[in-house]
Write a protein that holds these residues in place. Structure first.
Motif, PDB file in Angstrom:
ATOM      1  N   LEU A   1       0.777  -5.532   0.924  1.00 12.96           N
ATOM      2  CA  LEU A   1       0.504  -5.480   2.361  1.00 12.96           C
ATOM      3  C   LEU A   1      -0.957  -5.780   2.676  1.00 12.96           C
ATOM      4  O   LEU A   1      -1.313  -5.959   3.840  1.00 12.96           O
ATOM      5  N   GLY A   2      -1.814  -5.787   1.649  1.00 12.32           N
ATOM      6  CA  GLY A   2      -3.243  -5.979   1.873  1.00 12.32           C
ATOM      7  C   GLY A   2      -3.868  -4.798   2.594  1.00 12.32           C
ATOM      8  O   GLY A   2      -4.794  -4.959   3.384  1.00 12.32           O
ATOM      9  N   LEU A   3      -3.377  -3.588   2.295  1.00 17.74           N
ATOM     10  CA  LEU A   3      -3.826  -2.398   3.013  1.00 17.74           C
ATOM     11  C   LEU A   3      -4.159  -1.244   2.073  1.00 17.74           C
ATOM     12  O   LEU A   3      -3.583  -1.121   0.989  1.00 17.74           O
TER      13      LEU A   3
ATOM     14  N   THR B   1      -4.066  -9.036   9.074  1.00 18.23           N
ATOM     15  CA  THR B   1      -3.482  -7.844   8.456  1.00 18.23           C
ATOM     16  C   THR B   1      -3.459  -6.665   9.423  1.00 18.23           C
ATOM     17  O   THR B   1      -2.438  -5.992   9.580  1.00 18.23           O
TER      18      THR B   1
ATOM     19  N   ARG C   1      -1.013  -7.359  12.340  1.00 21.14           N
ATOM     20  CA  ARG C   1       0.372  -7.250  11.881  1.00 21.14           C
ATOM     21  C   ARG C   1       0.761  -5.783  11.746  1.00 21.14           C
ATOM     22  O   ARG C   1       1.834  -5.364  12.206  1.00 21.14           O
TER      23      ARG C   1
ATOM     24  N   GLN D   1      -8.143 -12.962   7.243  1.00 19.29           N
ATOM     25  CA  GLN D   1      -7.149 -12.096   6.599  1.00 19.29           C
ATOM     26  C   GLN D   1      -7.201 -10.687   7.186  1.00 19.29           C
ATOM     27  O   GLN D   1      -6.163 -10.085   7.451  1.00 19.29           O
TER      28      GLN D   1
ATOM     29  N   ALA E   1      -7.784  -2.915   6.098  1.00 17.70           N
ATOM     30  CA  ALA E   1      -7.509  -4.211   5.478  1.00 17.70           C
ATOM     31  C   ALA E   1      -8.360  -4.329   4.216  1.00 17.70           C
ATOM     32  O   ALA E   1      -9.560  -4.068   4.244  1.00 17.70           O
TER      33      ALA E   1
END
Length: 172
Positions: free
Chosen positions: A63-65, A141, A144, A137, A86
């Protein structure tokens, strides 16, 4: 007063030794460090923090989290918000390297999340500390995640479940 631009913040977690190393040069021995199917779960003491005694962090590379919260020193302390940040995560068998993209969401008890660290993010973009790709990004992220959270009435547990993460949050 403007935000101060600093070098990119990079943490490296060594899952074999249970140590987290910071870009500042400091290290912290972790109380827990578990690789999960969805990412990495860590818990560390926060002796320098007068209000909390532990930090809980989940890294979710797909998820890039990064999801973080703190446990208060007193059982009567107010709960801290969960921070969904992020990040760029690179991992191998042993090391999890996390680059902070300086933008995130503060989520507190079913209320509408708010975007946080915008001044620091803007200063990093203006000072070219964040590359354009990283900045894009981070924005994608966070937006989203904000949209997904709004689809589940800002319920973090429902959002995690929607992503196939069934573990209890916060893990207090």
């Amino acid at each position: 007063m403007g935000a101060v631009t600093t070098p990119q913040l990079v943490d490296v977690v060594d899952t074999w030794s249970g140590v987290r190393a910071y870009s500042s040069g400091g290290t912290r021995t972790l109380d827990a460090c578990d690789v999960e199917r969805w990412g990495l779960r860590i818990e560390q003491p926060t002796p320098e923090d007068p209000f909390s005694d532990a930090e809980f962090t989940w890294l979710m590379p797909d998820l890039g989290l990064r999801l973080t919260t703190h446990r208060g020193r007193s059982r009567h302390s107010r709960s801290s918000p969960s921070i969904l940040s992020a990040v760029r995560v690179e991992c191998d068998n042993r090391h999890w390297r996390t680059t902070d993209l300086l933008l995130g969401l503060a989520i507190h008890g079913g209320t509408t999340p708010r975007i946080v660290r915008t001044e620091e993010f803007a200063a990093a973009v203006a000072g070219r500390v964040l590359r354009p790709g990283d900045a894009d990004q981070a924005l994608r992220t966070v937006h989203r995640a904000l949209e997904e959270l709004s689809n589940v009435n800002h319920n973090l547990t429902s959002w995690l479940t929607w992503h196939g993460i069934y573990d209890a949050w916060p893990p207090l």
